[in-house]
Scaffold this active site. Structure first.
Site, PDB file in Angstrom:
ATOM      1  N   HIS A   1      67.791  66.548  45.010  1.00  0.00           N
ATOM      2  CA  HIS A   1      68.538  67.235  46.073  1.00  0.00           C
ATOM      3  C   HIS A   1      68.005  68.669  46.200  1.00  0.00           C
ATOM      4  O   HIS A   1      67.713  69.145  47.285  1.00  0.00           O
ATOM      5  CB  HIS A   1      70.019  67.200  45.727  1.00  0.00           C
ATOM      6  CG  HIS A   1      70.911  67.890  46.706  1.00  0.00           C
ATOM      7  ND1 HIS A   1      71.144  67.400  47.970  1.00  0.00           N
ATOM      8  CD2 HIS A   1      71.648  69.027  46.609  1.00  0.00           C
ATOM      9  CE1 HIS A   1      71.990  68.216  48.611  1.00  0.00           C
ATOM     10  NE2 HIS A   1      72.301  69.211  47.803  1.00  0.00           N
TER      11      HIS A   1
ATOM     12  N   HIS B   1      81.733  66.334  46.665  1.00  0.00           N
ATOM     13  CA  HIS B   1      82.185  66.110  48.045  1.00  0.00           C
ATOM     14  C   HIS B   1      83.018  64.842  48.179  1.00  0.00           C
ATOM     15  O   HIS B   1      82.807  63.873  47.448  1.00  0.00           O
ATOM     16  CB  HIS B   1      80.977  65.980  48.985  1.00  0.00           C
ATOM     17  CG  HIS B   1      80.240  67.261  49.217  1.00  0.00           C
ATOM     18  ND1 HIS B   1      80.618  68.178  50.174  1.00  0.00           N
ATOM     19  CD2 HIS B   1      79.159  67.791  48.596  1.00  0.00           C
ATOM     20  CE1 HIS B   1      79.784  69.209  50.144  1.00  0.00           C
ATOM     21  NE2 HIS B   1      78.890  69.009  49.195  1.00  0.00           N
TER      22      HIS B   1
ATOM     23  N   HIS C   1      73.628  73.740  41.365  1.00  0.00           N
ATOM     24  CA  HIS C   1      72.437  74.028  42.175  1.00  0.00           C
ATOM     25  C   HIS C   1      72.727  75.172  43.129  1.00  0.00           C
ATOM     26  O   HIS C   1      73.855  75.646  43.216  1.00  0.00           O
ATOM     27  CB  HIS C   1      71.923  72.774  42.886  1.00  0.00           C
ATOM     28  CG  HIS C   1      72.830  72.232  43.954  1.00  0.00           C
ATOM     29  ND1 HIS C   1      74.053  71.677  43.676  1.00  0.00           N
ATOM     30  CD2 HIS C   1      72.686  72.156  45.306  1.00  0.00           C
ATOM     31  CE1 HIS C   1      74.618  71.265  44.807  1.00  0.00           C
ATOM     32  NE2 HIS C   1      73.817  71.558  45.813  1.00  0.00           N
TER      33      HIS C   1
ATOM     34  N   HIS D   1      78.184  75.763  46.909  1.00  0.00           N
ATOM     35  CA  HIS D   1      78.394  75.594  45.455  1.00  0.00           C
ATOM     36  C   HIS D   1      78.419  76.928  44.712  1.00  0.00           C
ATOM     37  O   HIS D   1      78.962  77.011  43.618  1.00  0.00           O
ATOM     38  CB  HIS D   1      77.306  74.686  44.873  1.00  0.00           C
ATOM     39  CG  HIS D   1      77.372  73.296  45.420  1.00  0.00           C
ATOM     40  ND1 HIS D   1      77.808  72.232  44.677  1.00  0.00           N
ATOM     41  CD2 HIS D   1      77.120  72.824  46.659  1.00  0.00           C
ATOM     42  CE1 HIS D   1      77.807  71.140  45.444  1.00  0.00           C
ATOM     43  NE2 HIS D   1      77.387  71.473  46.644  1.00  0.00           N
TER      44      HIS D   1
ATOM     45  N   ASP E   1      75.673  67.572  43.741  1.00  0.00           N
ATOM     46  CA  ASP E   1      75.275  66.809  44.933  1.00  0.00           C
ATOM     47  C   ASP E   1      74.180  65.791  44.599  1.00  0.00           C
ATOM     48  O   ASP E   1      73.349  65.464  45.451  1.00  0.00           O
ATOM     49  CB  ASP E   1      74.756  67.756  46.031  1.00  0.00           C
ATOM     50  CG  ASP E   1      75.876  68.513  46.727  1.00  0.00           C
ATOM     51  OD1 ASP E   1      77.058  68.237  46.440  1.00  0.00           O
ATOM     52  OD2 ASP E   1      75.559  69.387  47.565  1.00  0.00           O
TER      53      ASP E   1
HETATM   54 ZN    ZN Z   1      73.773  70.763  47.867  1.00  0.00          ZN
END
Ligand code: ZN
Length: 273
Positions: free
Chosen positions: A123, A180, A65, A70, A142
């Site tokens: 997200h 993460h 994304h 990222h 994410d």
């Molecule tokens: Zn994100």
């Protein structure tokens, strides 16, 4: 002339290397000892260092994304390596050379790797995930975290529910490579939601032990997430009841109203410590 069987080149085993970045990001380097593909390089410096340390040649960049943590390292990586950049077609990432849609197959012949694309909006509008079916790997960005899920920045609760359901339907032994190290804080919240979940209690102890030794808690796997992650378990009666008794969800909401229940759980987490 056909090649005798004993001369057939064996497919080299693929490994996923953990590349920590920023405070709590994981960038993933998939490699065979010679070639590598990187997932979500938010920062080029640790990726370039890992490529050099392991004498690897970058062959592809894979993005889930558009968020800066990222994609931020892509321009610097492209200055060193002219490689294709795969990413979601609908997340407006200028660097993407190979836009991807649901069920597209990314073929990386140098690595002998095929990745199936899943649309997992919520997200962000265009968020995608990559599934290496042969290796049982999921790169979830994410969307699905160990013990949690991403915030709803651009999508709706209904979209996120559908996205997480899609990921939860992958085989139990699928390793979940999320972006993460949020696991302990996610599990603290999960225990608030499901204080009596034995699997969750045990997981908290195991993950605390890993973190005390500075070992990543990622990858997780789908079976563990299904037994401990409240964002995959929000339809459980005990969770719906807990949301209602703690006044995070109106008692009038039907136990069948998945998006409303999920939204209430996500909202509780957003405001949790
Ligand atoms: Zn994100």
């Amino acid at each position: 002339m056909t090649m005798p069987a004993h001369q057939t080149p064996a497919t080299p085993a693929l490994t996923v290397l953990t590349v920590p970045a920023f405070d709590d990001n994981y960038l993933w380097l998939i490699h065979d000892g010679v070639h590598a593909a990187v997932v979500d390089p938010g920062d080029a410096t640790p990726v370039l260092a890992a490529l050099e340390a392991h004498s690897l040649r970058l062959v592809a960049i894979l993005l889930t994304h558009h968020h800066a943590d990222h994609v931020g390292g892509v321009p610097a990586l492209l200055r060193h390596w002219q490689v294709p950049v795969y990413g979601p077609a609908s997340d407006n990432i200028p660097a993407v050379t190979n836009p991807l849609w649901e069920n597209d197959l990314v073929q990386l012949p140098a690595l002998g790797l095929s990745l199936q694309v899943l649309d997992v909006p919520g997200h962000t509008r265009g968020h995608i995930a990559y599934v290496a079916a042969e290796q049982s790997w999921l790169f979830s960005g994410d969307t699905l975290f160990a013990g949690g899920c991403g915030r709803l920045f651009e999508g709706t609760a209904a979209q996120m529910v559908a996205s997480l359901d899609k990921l939860a339907s992958l085989p139990d032994n699928t390793s979940v490579y999320c972006a993460h190290e949020y696991t302990l804080s996610n599990l603290r919240f999960a225990l608030e939601v499901e204080p009596d979940n034995r699997a969750l209690q045990q997981r908290m102890v195991a993950e605390q032990d890993k973190r005390a030794q500075r070992i990543p808690t990622v990858p997780s796997n789908i079976a563990l997430e299904k037994s401990t992650n409240p964002f995959l378990r929000f339809r459980e009666n005990s969770i719906v009841t807990r949301l209602k008794t703690t006044e995070h969800l109106s008692p009038s909401i039907s136990n069948q109203d998945s998006p409303r229940i999920f939204a209430a759980l996500r909202e509780w987490k957003n405001n949790y410590r």
